[in-house]
Design a protein around this motif. Sequence first.
Motif, mmCIF file in Angstrom:
data_model
loop_
_atom_site.group_PDB
_atom_site.id
_atom_site.type_symbol
_atom_site.label_atom_id
_atom_site.label_comp_id
_atom_site.label_asym_id
_atom_site.label_seq_id
_atom_site.Cartn_x
_atom_site.Cartn_y
_atom_site.Cartn_z
ATOM 1 N N SER A 1 -19.071 -3.361 15.345
ATOM 2 C CA SER A 1 -18.716 -2.921 14.017
ATOM 3 C C SER A 1 -20.182 -2.277 13.734
ATOM 4 C CB SER A 1 -18.452 -3.970 13.071
ATOM 5 O OG SER A 1 -17.265 -4.779 13.656
ATOM 6 N N ASP A 2 -19.828 -1.098 12.901
ATOM 7 C CA ASP A 2 -20.997 -0.249 12.336
ATOM 8 C C ASP A 2 -21.953 -1.182 11.503
ATOM 9 O OD1 ASP A 2 -20.412 1.637 13.887
ATOM 10 O OD2 ASP A 2 -19.334 2.757 12.307
ATOM 11 N N HIS A 3 -21.456 -1.933 10.686
ATOM 12 C CA HIS A 3 -21.878 -2.803 9.454
ATOM 13 C C HIS A 3 -22.692 -3.971 10.103
ATOM 14 C CE1 HIS A 3 -18.305 -4.881 9.761
ATOM 15 N NE2 HIS A 3 -18.777 -6.145 9.370
ATOM 16 N N VAL A 4 -22.497 -4.290 11.500
ATOM 17 C CA VAL A 4 -23.328 -5.836 11.961
ATOM 18 C C VAL A 4 -24.514 -5.947 12.014
ATOM 19 C CG1 VAL A 4 -23.167 -7.129 13.979
ATOM 20 C CG2 VAL A 4 -20.891 -6.129 13.368
ATOM 21 N N GLU A 5 -25.221 -4.814 12.123
ATOM 22 C CA GLU A 5 -26.612 -4.700 12.078
ATOM 23 C C GLU A 5 -27.276 -5.402 10.831
ATOM 24 O OE1 GLU A 5 -30.110 -4.442 13.667
ATOM 25 O OE2 GLU A 5 -28.502 -3.923 14.791
ATOM 26 N N GLN A 6 -26.771 -5.166 9.782
ATOM 27 C CA GLN A 6 -27.254 -5.882 8.606
ATOM 28 C C GLN A 6 -27.177 -7.294 8.611
ATOM 29 O OE1 GLN A 6 -25.299 -4.940 4.712
ATOM 30 N NE2 GLN A 6 -23.689 -3.858 6.145
ATOM 31 N N TYR A 7 -26.224 -7.983 9.296
ATOM 32 C CA TYR A 7 -26.182 -9.357 9.319
ATOM 33 C C TYR A 7 -26.713 -9.969 10.601
ATOM 34 C CZ TYR A 7 -22.597 -8.153 5.603
ATOM 35 O OH TYR A 7 -21.946 -7.789 4.637
ATOM 36 N N TRP A 8 -26.430 -9.437 11.832
ATOM 37 C CA TRP A 8 -26.818 -10.042 13.054
ATOM 38 C C TRP A 8 -28.357 -9.235 13.489
ATOM 39 C CZ3 TRP A 8 -25.543 -14.659 15.410
ATOM 40 C CH2 TRP A 8 -24.373 -15.210 15.008
ATOM 41 N N LYS A 9 -29.207 -9.873 13.832
ATOM 42 C CA LYS A 9 -30.646 -9.243 14.317
ATOM 43 C C LYS A 9 -30.859 -9.664 15.643
ATOM 44 C CE LYS A 9 -31.160 -8.044 10.005
ATOM 45 N NZ LYS A 9 -30.910 -6.786 9.555
ATOM 46 N N THR A 10 -31.296 -8.786 16.436
ATOM 47 C CA THR A 10 -31.589 -8.956 17.721
ATOM 48 C C THR A 10 -33.073 -9.291 18.048
ATOM 49 O OG1 THR A 10 -30.243 -7.261 18.542
ATOM 50 C CG2 THR A 10 -31.662 -7.876 20.142
ATOM 51 N N ALA A 11 -33.144 -10.708 18.574
ATOM 52 C CA ALA A 11 -34.279 -11.283 19.128
ATOM 53 C C ALA A 11 -35.142 -10.895 20.488
ATOM 54 C CB ALA A 11 -34.322 -12.803 19.195
ATOM 55 N N ASP B 1 -16.479 -11.699 19.891
ATOM 56 C CA ASP B 1 -17.361 -11.522 18.656
ATOM 57 C C ASP B 1 -17.243 -12.132 17.375
ATOM 58 O OD1 ASP B 1 -15.287 -9.961 17.959
ATOM 59 O OD2 ASP B 1 -16.554 -8.335 17.491
ATOM 60 N N ALA B 2 -16.105 -12.979 17.519
ATOM 61 C CA ALA B 2 -15.739 -13.471 16.197
ATOM 62 C C ALA B 2 -16.843 -14.789 15.723
ATOM 63 C CB ALA B 2 -14.372 -14.394 16.187
ATOM 64 N N VAL B 3 -16.855 -15.092 14.273
ATOM 65 C CA VAL B 3 -17.876 -16.215 14.012
ATOM 66 C C VAL B 3 -17.130 -16.663 12.774
ATOM 67 C CG1 VAL B 3 -20.024 -16.927 12.867
ATOM 68 C CG2 VAL B 3 -19.822 -14.796 14.629
ATOM 69 N N GLU B 4 -16.916 -17.956 12.583
ATOM 70 C CA GLU B 4 -16.103 -18.296 11.580
ATOM 71 C C GLU B 4 -16.770 -19.946 11.177
ATOM 72 O OE1 GLU B 4 -11.957 -19.483 12.599
ATOM 73 O OE2 GLU B 4 -12.728 -20.055 14.719
ATOM 74 N N ILE B 5 -16.752 -20.302 9.954
ATOM 75 C CA ILE B 5 -17.275 -21.301 9.075
ATOM 76 C C ILE B 5 -16.239 -22.343 8.730
ATOM 77 C CG2 ILE B 5 -17.808 -20.328 7.276
ATOM 78 C CD1 ILE B 5 -20.190 -21.692 7.046
ATOM 79 N N TRP C 1 -10.773 -22.547 8.300
ATOM 80 C CA TRP C 1 -11.990 -21.749 8.810
ATOM 81 C C TRP C 1 -11.904 -20.328 8.301
ATOM 82 C CZ3 TRP C 1 -15.450 -23.492 12.397
ATOM 83 C CH2 TRP C 1 -14.960 -24.587 13.103
ATOM 84 N N LEU C 2 -13.107 -20.006 7.756
ATOM 85 C CA LEU C 2 -13.454 -18.796 6.965
ATOM 86 C C LEU C 2 -14.149 -17.736 8.148
ATOM 87 C CD1 LEU C 2 -14.212 -20.305 3.544
ATOM 88 C CD2 LEU C 2 -12.083 -19.625 4.308
ATOM 89 N N PRO C 3 -13.838 -16.615 8.053
ATOM 90 C CA PRO C 3 -14.663 -15.503 8.859
ATOM 91 C C PRO C 3 -16.103 -15.431 8.271
ATOM 92 C CG PRO C 3 -13.166 -14.457 7.523
ATOM 93 C CD PRO C 3 -12.817 -15.927 7.220
ATOM 94 N N LEU C 4 -16.988 -15.325 9.071
ATOM 95 C CA LEU C 4 -18.390 -14.708 9.058
ATOM 96 C C LEU C 4 -18.253 -13.414 9.639
ATOM 97 C CD1 LEU C 4 -20.431 -17.869 9.191
ATOM 98 C CD2 LEU C 4 -19.847 -16.744 7.146
ATOM 99 N N PRO C 5 -19.398 -12.472 9.324
ATOM 100 C CA PRO C 5 -19.590 -11.181 10.107
ATOM 101 C C PRO C 5 -19.765 -11.502 11.788
ATOM 102 C CG PRO C 5 -21.121 -11.324 8.153
ATOM 103 C CD PRO C 5 -20.506 -12.779 8.319
ATOM 104 N N PRO C 6 -19.282 -10.544 12.381
ATOM 105 C CA PRO C 6 -18.818 -10.581 13.873
ATOM 106 C C PRO C 6 -20.490 -10.579 14.338
ATOM 107 C CG PRO C 6 -17.821 -8.654 13.152
ATOM 108 C CD PRO C 6 -18.333 -9.534 11.901
#
Length: 410
Positions: free
Chosen positions: A143-153, A358-362, A370-375
Amino acid sequence: MAFCRSLRRSEIAATNPWDQFVVPRLDTLVGAVDVEGELLDRLTARGLITRDDWERLRLPSVTKRDKARALLMDILPRKGRGEAFDSFVNALRETEGQKNIVEILELPPEKDDCRRCTEEMREKWLGAEMVLLAMRIKHEKFSDHVEQYWKTANLPSPPLRHCFGKIAEINGALTIAQGNNVFRLEGDKWKQSHISVNVRHIMKCQNKGYILTGDSISRTQYISELENSTQVLATVPEDHLLVDVSTIGHKDKIFVVGGGDAGSNVSQAVSCLDSRTNEWTKLKSTPCGRSVCSLATIDSKLFIGGGIDSFLTGTNAFECFDLEAEKWINLCPTANKLCELSILNGKVVATGGSPKFDAVEIYDNATDSWLPLPPMKAHRFGHGACTAEGNKLYVAGGTIFSNLVEYFEL
């Protein structure tokens, strides 16, 4: 069929799943899938293909081979998600070409009979699942918008592979184990050290690092301190078996759950080690046996999710053991099988697994849902996850893009 063996097969699939598992069978599938008949109608009725797809595949100017290739290589992977692929297989079974499809995918007649299947049949099921997995992965896009949520270490070296149970925050530092190597994130760099034992799990207990190791000669598993890895503190009870047990530290206790063997046996055992006395307490068994499951703890609750069940298939079951009431509670299943649990801001989070890698849920305790979080940026299962620095959820390893370490911050 032990999970470690299935992970090796999955690892091969992750290398180039399309070439490894789809292409060799594609021509045979093309010859057997009757795109002129009831299969198209069934797939359309189930929402797997659109009316436009249906009309395009019905054009008389398009050959059967081209229609079948379009269906298998483009339309179904593009449209299908999650249970859609189970529906695809079921639709194939219901057509007149059922026998051919079953033979091509190398399936036993009915998956529900897998308890009585031979190990060879179970291997065939795994092969079929890899075909469908490969069809999905080929068309999955980040997803194009993932970068703003998940950061690379920063990436440790060598590249990570399966990190299930081998990542934790210890003494304020993210710590990852790879065989005999331990990586600690210090500032913006990874510091690598070597220990003399092979780490199966890392856990934090009273802010001190502990590890699970194993001795293949004596067929025994041990608990040791990470900083003194050769000194055995406790021997894991035998009823956990020797493959893919799960561990977690909580306050001054270490919990060991489940396990399996080289065959089809899985354990329901739950044991608790007191880190002050190194004495074991046997707790109430899990409702169903599982190996390679994931654990998380909040207050007096021990959560268990995912893993491999007694049918040697991935499960999305999610349960909670109330340490005070000493009872198990069945909760809403996760969306994915083989997910990895962790804690973020006092809530259970599930990452990765199958089929949405790539799914993330809380988990929402109030509604048992379960509620979805950004992948995530990467597709993962067989990975590790933990919370570090208070509010950062780190994930590492897995079968796909395994050397990418990323984190999500609330």
